[in-house]
Design a protein around this motif. Structure first.
Motif, mmCIF file in Angstrom:
data_model
loop_
_atom_site.group_PDB
_atom_site.id
_atom_site.type_symbol
_atom_site.label_atom_id
_atom_site.label_comp_id
_atom_site.label_asym_id
_atom_site.label_seq_id
_atom_site.Cartn_x
_atom_site.Cartn_y
_atom_site.Cartn_z
ATOM 1 N N SER A 77 -18.077 56.084 14.434
ATOM 2 C CA SER A 77 -18.030 56.086 12.970
ATOM 3 C C SER A 77 -18.172 54.663 12.435
ATOM 4 O O SER A 77 -18.916 54.421 11.472
ATOM 5 C CB SER A 77 -16.726 56.701 12.470
ATOM 6 N N CYS A 95 -21.757 63.480 13.338
ATOM 7 C CA CYS A 95 -21.063 63.603 12.046
ATOM 8 C C CYS A 95 -21.466 62.518 11.063
ATOM 9 O O CYS A 95 -20.713 62.173 10.154
ATOM 10 C CB CYS A 95 -19.541 63.593 12.230
ATOM 11 N N TYR A 98 -20.952 63.112 7.395
ATOM 12 C CA TYR A 98 -19.557 63.066 6.965
ATOM 13 C C TYR A 98 -19.044 61.624 6.962
ATOM 14 O O TYR A 98 -18.366 61.198 6.021
ATOM 15 C CB TYR A 98 -18.699 63.941 7.874
ATOM 16 N N VAL A 99 -19.379 60.882 8.007
ATOM 17 C CA VAL A 99 -18.935 59.496 8.114
ATOM 18 C C VAL A 99 -19.411 58.687 6.903
ATOM 19 O O VAL A 99 -18.682 57.845 6.381
ATOM 20 C CB VAL A 99 -19.443 58.863 9.433
ATOM 21 N N ARG A 101 -20.103 59.884 3.882
ATOM 22 C CA ARG A 101 -19.942 60.707 2.677
ATOM 23 C C ARG A 101 -19.622 59.915 1.418
ATOM 24 O O ARG A 101 -19.930 60.354 0.315
ATOM 25 C CB ARG A 101 -18.881 61.779 2.919
ATOM 26 N N TYR A 151 -18.090 68.841 15.235
ATOM 27 C CA TYR A 151 -18.226 68.577 13.804
ATOM 28 C C TYR A 151 -17.039 69.147 13.022
ATOM 29 O O TYR A 151 -16.450 68.468 12.181
ATOM 30 C CB TYR A 151 -19.537 69.169 13.298
ATOM 31 N N TYR A 154 -13.769 67.076 13.574
ATOM 32 C CA TYR A 154 -13.665 65.735 13.000
ATOM 33 C C TYR A 154 -13.958 65.656 11.501
ATOM 34 O O TYR A 154 -13.815 64.592 10.911
ATOM 35 C CB TYR A 154 -14.574 64.758 13.752
ATOM 36 N N THR A 155 -14.368 66.731 10.892
ATOM 37 C CA THR A 155 -14.685 66.683 9.461
ATOM 38 C C THR A 155 -13.908 67.756 8.716
ATOM 39 O O THR A 155 -13.270 68.619 9.325
ATOM 40 C CB THR A 155 -16.195 66.903 9.204
ATOM 41 N N GLU A 156 -14.020 67.714 7.426
ATOM 42 C CA GLU A 156 -13.408 68.740 6.579
ATOM 43 C C GLU A 156 -14.408 69.853 6.288
ATOM 44 O O GLU A 156 -14.137 70.743 5.492
ATOM 45 C CB GLU A 156 -12.966 68.105 5.256
ATOM 46 N N ASN A 157 -15.568 69.782 6.899
ATOM 47 C CA ASN A 157 -16.665 70.706 6.621
ATOM 48 C C ASN A 157 -16.935 71.624 7.794
ATOM 49 O O ASN A 157 -16.361 71.468 8.862
ATOM 50 C CB ASN A 157 -17.939 69.919 6.299
ATOM 51 N N TRP A 159 -20.014 72.892 10.276
ATOM 52 C CA TRP A 159 -21.336 72.543 10.770
ATOM 53 C C TRP A 159 -22.328 73.647 10.426
ATOM 54 O O TRP A 159 -22.045 74.833 10.610
ATOM 55 C CB TRP A 159 -21.262 72.347 12.281
ATOM 56 N N ASN A 164 -22.787 71.954 2.689
ATOM 57 C CA ASN A 164 -22.401 70.632 3.176
ATOM 58 C C ASN A 164 -23.581 69.672 3.316
ATOM 59 O O ASN A 164 -23.398 68.527 3.723
ATOM 60 C CB ASN A 164 -21.683 70.749 4.521
#
Length: 191
Positions: A77, A95, A98-99, A101, A151, A154-157, A159, A164
Motif C-alpha cells: 500500500s 487493492c 482502495y489504497v 481511494r 480484496y 483488506y477493504t471495505e468493499n 471485489w 466499487n
C-alpha cells in the motif's frame, strides 16, 4: 485495475499503459516492497497467496506480532501510494483502487469476461497444464475466490461489485476496445 483471472485484464492494463505512455505496476510491486522491507520477494509473493498455514509464514512469524500478510499489504500500500504520488501510472490488482481511494483522478476499473473466453486464455498460458474445460472452470473460480478473499479482507468493499468501480468492462468486447475505453475514460477524468 482489478480483473478476473484470465480475463485479459493484464493485457488490457499493459495496452493502457502503452497508449498513455505511463508505467504499469503489477509484480514489480513485490520487488519494490521487498527492497523497502528487507523481506525476500519469495516471502512477499507467498504471503499474497497463502494465509497463516504456510511453512514460510510459520517460520517468519516466530517473534513477530503482525501477520506477514498484513505486513505485506501495508508495505505494498505504501509503495502504491508512493508510485501514484510520482505521477500517472497503472496499478494492477493489490487493492490499488482502495489504497488510492482518497486521491483525486483515480480511475477504478474492473475487467471480467465470459468463462469460455477465460478458459481459452488460461489454456495458452506458459504454465498451463492439460485438463478438461470443467476443471479449468474450477481453477478460474479458485483464483477468483482467492482474489475476492484478499480484496474483501483488506477493504471495505466487495471485489468485482460494480458500485466499487468507475468502469467495469467485459473483455469479450475486445482487449484493444477495452484499452481504448479506459484511455478515453482516463482522459475525460483529467479534463
Amino acid at each position: 485495475m482489478a480483473r478476473e483471472y484470465a480475463s485479459g485484464g493484464s493485457e488490457i492494463a499493459q495496452a493502457v499503459a502503452d497508449k498513455l505512455g505511463i508505467p504499469l505496476y503489477n509484480k514489480e510491486l513485490i520487488t519494490l516492497a521487498a527492497k523497502k522491507s528487507g523481506l525476500t520477494e519469495e516471502a512477499i509473493a507467498a504471503s499474497e497467496n497463502q494465509r497463516s498455514g504456510s511453512l514460510i509464514y510459520s517460520l517468519y512469524m516466530m517473534g513477530n506480532t503482525m501477520p506477514l500478510a498484513d505486513q505485506v499489504y501495508i508495505l505494498q500500500s505504501n509503495v502504491i501510494k508512493e508510485l501514484a504520488s510520482q505521477g500517472p501510472c497503472v496499478i494492477l490488482g493489490r487493492c490499488g483502487d482502495y489504497v488510492l481511494r482518497e486521491r483525486p483522478n483515480v480511475l477504478r476499473t474492473f475487467v471480467y469476461a465470459p468463462v469460455a473466453d477465460r478458459v481459452g486464455r488460461a489454456k495458452v498460458r506458459p504454465d498451463a497444464k492439460e485438463m478438461p474445460d470443467r476443471m479449468w472452470e474450477s481453477q478460474l473460480a479458485k483464483h477468483d475466490r482467492a482474489r475476492a478473499s484478499y480484496y474483501n479482507y483488506y477493504t471495505e468493499n466487495r471485489w468485482g461489485e460494480a458500485k466499487n468501480y468507475d468502469l467495469c468492462l467485459n473483455a469479450a468486447l475486445g482487449l484493444d476496445t477495452c484499452a481504448d475505453l479506459i484511455v478515453d475514460a482516463a482522459k475525460a477524468m483529467n479534463k
